[in-house]
Scaffold this active site. Structure first.
Site, PDB file in Angstrom:
ATOM      1  CD  GLU A  79      -1.365  -2.333   2.283  1.00  0.00           C
ATOM      2  OE1 GLU A  79      -0.438  -3.010   1.800  1.00  0.00           O
ATOM      3  OE2 GLU A  79      -2.132  -2.879   2.656  1.00  0.00           O
ATOM      4  CB  CYS A 119      -0.766   0.956   5.217  1.00  0.00           C
ATOM      5  SG  CYS A 119       0.825   0.072   4.484  1.00  0.00           S
TER       6      CYS A 119
HETATM    7  N1  THU Z   1       2.015  -6.639   4.032  1.00  0.00           N
HETATM    8  C1  THU Z   1       1.691  -5.607   3.031  1.00  0.00           C
HETATM    9  O1  THU Z   1       2.139  -5.508   1.791  1.00  0.00           O
HETATM   10  N2  THU Z   1       0.581  -5.102   3.313  1.00  0.00           N
HETATM   11  C2  THU Z   1      -0.312  -5.378   4.359  1.00  0.00           C
HETATM   12  O2  THU Z   1      -1.491  -4.592   4.382  1.00  0.00           O
HETATM   13  C3  THU Z   1       0.090  -6.143   5.436  1.00  0.00           C
HETATM   14  C4  THU Z   1       1.475  -6.646   5.098  1.00  0.00           C
HETATM   15  C5  THU Z   1       3.135  -7.125   3.543  1.00  0.00           C
HETATM   16  C6  THU Z   1       4.482  -7.017   4.416  1.00  0.00           C
HETATM   17  C7  THU Z   1       5.267  -8.193   4.543  1.00  0.00           C
HETATM   18  O3  THU Z   1       6.059  -8.161   3.232  1.00  0.00           O
HETATM   19  C8  THU Z   1       4.193  -9.295   4.242  1.00  0.00           C
HETATM   20  O4  THU Z   1       2.991  -8.704   3.706  1.00  0.00           O
HETATM   21  C9  THU Z   1       4.133 -10.248   5.301  1.00  0.00           C
HETATM   22  O5  THU Z   1       3.746  -9.500   6.325  1.00  0.00           O
END
Ligand code: THU
Length: 162
Positions: A79, A119
């Protein structure tokens, strides 16, 4: 006499069963989030590939995905990758909507992907820049949930000078 009141906050969201039931514009944005998750995420540590597609008011769509790092805290969520990229590319436009999806073991995850706390705070800043609610589309293959406005995800939010 009691000096307290009990209050509550109502969060409204829409829920759709299956991507085919989504409004067409939202479906297109979800498809782009899934594509970003599948094709550009770098998640060798978690195996959880997240994609985000940001629709700007100028009609452009900017996508991003999570980018992990061997030093875990250095990584960035999909995000914020997408939001910061979108604002860098189109600093005079604003964010209308964002779709979020994730792929794990080669499949779109069944549950809606909710943005993490950091985020949500970044989304709130984008909403302040815009001055009106951002539509947040949280996708899962079984159900997709949509809120209109970041305050639905972050009801008591930090503001400078409060
Ligand atoms: N992650 C995201 O990209 N967005 C989210 O809203 C939650 C988590 C990613 C961070 C990490 O690379 C992976 O998901 C596992 O936590």
């Amino acid at each position: 006499m009691e000096h307290k009141t009990e209050k509550s906050i109502l969060i409204k969201y829409k829920e759709y069963e299956g991507i085919n039931n989504l409004p067409e514009e939202d479906r297109a944005l979800v498809d782009m989030a899934v594509k970003a998750a599948s094709e550009s995420s770098y998640a060798p540590y978690s195996g959880f590939h997240v994609g985000a597609a940001v629709l700007m008011e100028n009609g452009k769509v900017v996508c991003g995905s999570n980018q992990e790092n061997a030093s875990y805290p250095c990584g960035l969520c999909a995000e914020r990758t997408a939001l910061f990229y979108a604002h860098s590319k189109y600093p005079k436009s604003s964010v209308s909507a964002i779709a979020i999806a994730a792929v794990s073991d080669g499949n779109v995850v069944s549950f809606p992907v909710y943005p993490c706390g950091a985020c949500r705070q970044a989304l709130l800043e984008s909403q302040h820049r815009k001055g009106s609610p951002i539509r947040i589309i949280m996708h899962g293959s079984e159900k997709t949930q949509i809120v209109n406005g970041v305050e639905s995800l972050l009801p008591f939010s930090f503001k400078l000078g409060q």
